[in-house]
Each structure stands twice: as C-alpha cells, then as structure tokens.
Design an enzyme around this catalytic site. Structure first.
Site, PDB file in Angstrom:
ATOM      1  N   PHE A 179       0.840  -1.191   0.000  1.00 37.80           N
ATOM      2  CA  PHE A 179       0.000   0.000   0.000  1.00 37.80           C
ATOM      3  C   PHE A 179       0.877   1.242   0.000  1.00 37.80           C
ATOM      4  O   PHE A 179       2.049   1.206   0.380  1.00 37.80           O
ATOM      5  CB  PHE A 179      -0.948   0.015   1.211  1.00 37.80           C
ATOM      6  CG  PHE A 179      -0.259   0.057   2.547  1.00 37.80           C
ATOM      7  CD1 PHE A 179      -0.012   1.267   3.176  1.00 37.80           C
ATOM      8  CD2 PHE A 179       0.143  -1.109   3.176  1.00 37.80           C
ATOM      9  CE1 PHE A 179       0.621   1.324   4.412  1.00 37.80           C
ATOM     10  CE2 PHE A 179       0.774  -1.072   4.418  1.00 37.80           C
ATOM     11  CZ  PHE A 179       1.015   0.143   5.034  1.00 37.80           C
ATOM     12  N   CYS A 180       0.294   2.349  -0.455  1.00 38.34           N
ATOM     13  CA  CYS A 180       0.973   3.649  -0.468  1.00 38.34           C
ATOM     14  C   CYS A 180      -0.106   4.721  -0.375  1.00 38.34           C
ATOM     15  O   CYS A 180      -1.276   4.415  -0.156  1.00 38.34           O
ATOM     16  CB  CYS A 180       1.834   3.809  -1.720  1.00 38.34           C
ATOM     17  SG  CYS A 180       0.933   3.572  -3.267  1.00 38.34           S
ATOM     18  N   THR A 181       0.246   5.967  -0.542  1.00 41.60           N
ATOM     19  CA  THR A 181      -0.702   7.054  -0.314  1.00 41.60           C
ATOM     20  C   THR A 181      -1.890   7.014  -1.267  1.00 41.60           C
ATOM     21  O   THR A 181      -3.040   7.016  -0.844  1.00 41.60           O
ATOM     22  CB  THR A 181       0.004   8.418  -0.433  1.00 41.60           C
ATOM     23  OG1 THR A 181       1.105   8.452   0.469  1.00 41.60           O
ATOM     24  CG2 THR A 181      -0.950   9.551  -0.104  1.00 41.60           C
ATOM     25  N   ILE A 208      -4.065   4.531   0.468  1.00 43.27           N
ATOM     26  CA  ILE A 208      -4.564   4.866   1.799  1.00 43.27           C
ATOM     27  C   ILE A 208      -5.693   5.898   1.718  1.00 43.27           C
ATOM     28  O   ILE A 208      -6.670   5.830   2.469  1.00 43.27           O
ATOM     29  CB  ILE A 208      -3.424   5.419   2.673  1.00 43.27           C
ATOM     30  CG1 ILE A 208      -2.302   4.386   2.796  1.00 43.27           C
ATOM     31  CG2 ILE A 208      -3.920   5.814   4.053  1.00 43.27           C
ATOM     32  CD1 ILE A 208      -0.976   4.995   3.229  1.00 43.27           C
TER      33      ILE A 208
END
Length: 250
Positions: A179-181, A208
């Site tokens: 996951f990342c922003t 996210i």
C-alpha cells in the site's frame, strides 16, 4: 470557501508528453487551479486544487477532451477538501517517470499486481500468509500505517527495489500485499516484483486515501495519519484535514 482537492494518476502511453505540457498548463490556468502535475512517457500524476466546478472541468478535459484523446479513460481519482488553498502556484512538469523507481522493467502498462478494493483490504492483511509492505518513505510511515506492515526504511521510493532485492524472496514470500498514499507507487512496485518472479502480488486500489474515504472509522485498521504532499500535511479517517503547524510546498 472550502477548496476541492483532486489527486489523480494513470499509467498510459504518452509519447507526445512534451507537447502536452503547455496546453495542459493553459487548461489548468483557465480554471484558476493550483497544484502540481507530472507528465512522462508512461502517464500522468497530479494533485490540483480549486473550486468544485473548476476541478470537474479539468477532470472532464483529462478524460474526454481533445488534448489526451481518450487516453486517460481509466484515471484513478481521489477527492478531498481543504479549508484554504493548499498550493501556492501551478506547476506542470516533464519527468522521466511519473513516480521514480529507475528500472524500465517496472512497467504497469505491461503487467501489474492484483487490485484490492478498500472493502476487501482488512481481510487480506489479516491473513497470516500475507506479507504486508508499506512502500512509502520513513517519514510517511512514522506518521501512520497499518499495524504489522513492514517498513522498508527507505528515504525515497527509488530505494524500494534495493530493499526488495535484499529482503524479499519469491520462494519464501509467496503472497505480498502493498500500500501507499494514492496507489501509484504500489502499481510500479508490483510490476517490478512480478518481473522478478513473485507470483501473488496485491496492492490497495486507490491507496490509503481511498481506504480512509471508503472504510468507516469503526472498521478501519489504519493507525495514525496519512501524509499528503500539500499544505494540509496530513489527513485522517474520512479524509478529514488534521490541524497542524507544519507547512509544505510540495
């Protein structure tokens, strides 16, 4: 007056990206938008703020306008709000990559991991056979993350491939969830892992920000805040702006 903030990206073949810069800048300026847009041969990545109607006008131009000719029909979009204009100026930049990893083998237009809807993310990361990896940098991870996620300890995304080469093994780590922003870094990271023999690679669709938008706070497994690259600095559940004394020019 609150401002609408749109974060967007798409990996798409844009061989004429250099010629797109000035017309795109003119479109954004015409809508009186501020923020940053990156253009590269592999696609577009940006975060722009303005009034709601202007943001809608820009998105329409990106998706359906003559400038891109329908090449951005799968644009990944996240909307949030800001109590004041979170950007100081408009920037449209040309880049080698819209998110820098530095390896041509990482090409999401050829292969990419399995997209996981925010509603299904909790179940995936609760599975003990899943290795969960936060692909963001140390500063971002320190502000908030999913409990149990591996922190690669990197200063920039370009170092992710070095972390993976040292710490990840296709024979041992059979299922990876990242996951990342906003989702863009994970798309490229998943392409890189698939090119190196990893079979089951998943990533949080929309990142996210989409998780915080879609998953009710009572069901959320997110702990802390999510760093964003503008003057708001961090967002919480429901993409609510956190009060902070920090300031940013990204």
């Amino acid at each position: 007056m609150p401002f609408t903030v749109a974060a967007f990206y798409q990996f798409a073949a844009l061989p004429d990206f250099r010629e797109l810069r000035e017309p795109l800048r003119a479109i954004c300026a015409g809508f009186e938008l501020k923020g940053s847009v990156l253009l590269a041969h592999e696609g577009i990545n940006g975060t722009i703020a303005g009034n709601e109607a202007a943001i809608g006008g820009l998105i329409g131009q990106l998706r359906e306008g003559a400038l891109f000719g329908g090449r951005l029909d799968h644009l990944e979009l996240k909307f949030s709000s800001a109590s004041r204009m979170p950007f100081r100026r408009l920037k449209v930049r040309l880049k080698k990559e819209i998110v820098t990893l530095g390896d041509p083998a990482a090409d999401p237009t050829r292969q990419v991991g399995v997209y996981v809807d925010p509603a299904d993310w909790n179940a995936l990361i609760a599975d003990g056979d899943t290795l969960v990896i936060d692909t963001r940098n140390q500063f971002e991870v320190a502000m908030g993350t999913f409990p149990g996620a591996v922190d690669p300890g990197i200063r920039s995304f370009g170092q992710f491939k070095d972390f993976a080469a040292r710490q990840l093994d296709p024979a041992k780590h059979r299922r990876i969830a990242m996951f990342c922003t906003g989702g863009i870094r994970c798309e490229k990271a998943s392409a890189w892992l698939l090119a190196r023999g990893f079979d089951e690679v998943f990533h949080l669709k929309g990142g996210i920000l989409k998780y915080l938008e879609r998953v009710p706070e009572a069901e959320s497994r997110w702990h802390g805040e999510c760093f964003v690259f503008d003057d708001r600095v961090a967002l919480g559940p429901g993409l609510r702006q956190r009060q902070t004394e920090h300031d940013s020019d990204e």
